[in-house]
Design an enzyme around this catalytic site. Structure first.
Site, mmCIF file in Angstrom:
data_model
loop_
_atom_site.group_PDB
_atom_site.id
_atom_site.type_symbol
_atom_site.label_atom_id
_atom_site.label_comp_id
_atom_site.label_asym_id
_atom_site.label_seq_id
_atom_site.Cartn_x
_atom_site.Cartn_y
_atom_site.Cartn_z
ATOM 1 N N ASN A 50 0.781 -1.195 0.037
ATOM 2 C CA ASN A 50 0.080 0.083 -0.223
ATOM 3 C C ASN A 50 0.815 1.142 -0.165
ATOM 4 O O ASN A 50 1.879 1.307 0.543
ATOM 5 C CB ASN A 50 -0.885 -0.106 1.168
ATOM 6 C CG ASN A 50 -0.326 -0.212 2.674
ATOM 7 O OD1 ASN A 50 0.654 -0.902 2.644
ATOM 8 N ND2 ASN A 50 -0.936 0.422 3.689
ATOM 9 N N GLU A 63 -3.289 -4.470 -2.656
ATOM 10 C CA GLU A 63 -3.923 -5.484 -3.954
ATOM 11 C C GLU A 63 -3.659 -4.768 -5.072
ATOM 12 O O GLU A 63 -3.386 -5.317 -6.237
ATOM 13 C CB GLU A 63 -5.051 -5.939 -3.551
ATOM 14 C CG GLU A 63 -5.510 -6.587 -2.239
ATOM 15 C CD GLU A 63 -5.448 -5.798 -1.023
ATOM 16 O OE1 GLU A 63 -5.037 -4.723 -1.096
ATOM 17 O OE2 GLU A 63 -5.952 -6.426 0.085
#
Ligand code: THU
Length: 139
Positions: A50, A63
């Site tokens: 992230n 992701e």
């Protein structure tokens, strides 16, 4: 299946990649460091972390970070056959709704998704995690 050790070696490796990616997270605002690793059908593993921003809404989840990296590296035809998620905070972190929608265009429905849940490590097929993706089918 629950627990790291009960996973097949392929998925254990993917989980280790996700943990390693989390070390690269840029998360000065939340302190929540997440890593994701994708196994592609071409055999490659692509990971991401992230990346936060002071304008909070511009934050990119691990992701999606991994997914855009995969498309950038290998092109738009990539398909994800397994996904592992880890965080360094020993907290639950199933993929957020936005990531599920974005992943839906590239991940196989039966792809196992491994993520830390309150009960420990959980694995479920992507289709169980996100059964009704938005699709645009114009008449
Ligand atoms: N985060 C992820 O990387 N993946 C998720 O699926 C949920 C949340 C990140 C975004 C933000 O940097 C931090 O975790 C706290 O929300």
């Amino acid at each position: 299946m629950n627990g790291h050790d009960s996973q097949p070696p392929e998925l254990q490796k993917l989980l280790a990649c996700a943990r390693e990616a989390a070390l690269h997270a840029y998360a000065p605002y939340s302190g929540f460091r997440v890593g994701a690793a994708l196994k592609l059908t071409n055999g490659e593993i692509v990971s991401g972390a992230n990346v936060e921003n002071v304008s909070y809404g511009l934050t990119i989840c691990a992701e999606r970070s991994a997914l855009v990296r995969g498309v950038s590296q290998f092109g738009p035809d990539i398909r994800v056959e397994a996904l592992a998620i880890a965080n360094l905070n020993e907290a639950a972190s199933p993929p957020c709704g936005a990531c599920r929608q974005v992943l839906a265009e590239f991940i196989l429905p039966q792809a196992p998704v491994l993520f830390p849940a309150a009960s420990g490590l959980r694995t479920m097929p992507f289709s169980a995690l996100f059964p009704l993706a938005f699709e645009m089918k114009l008449k």
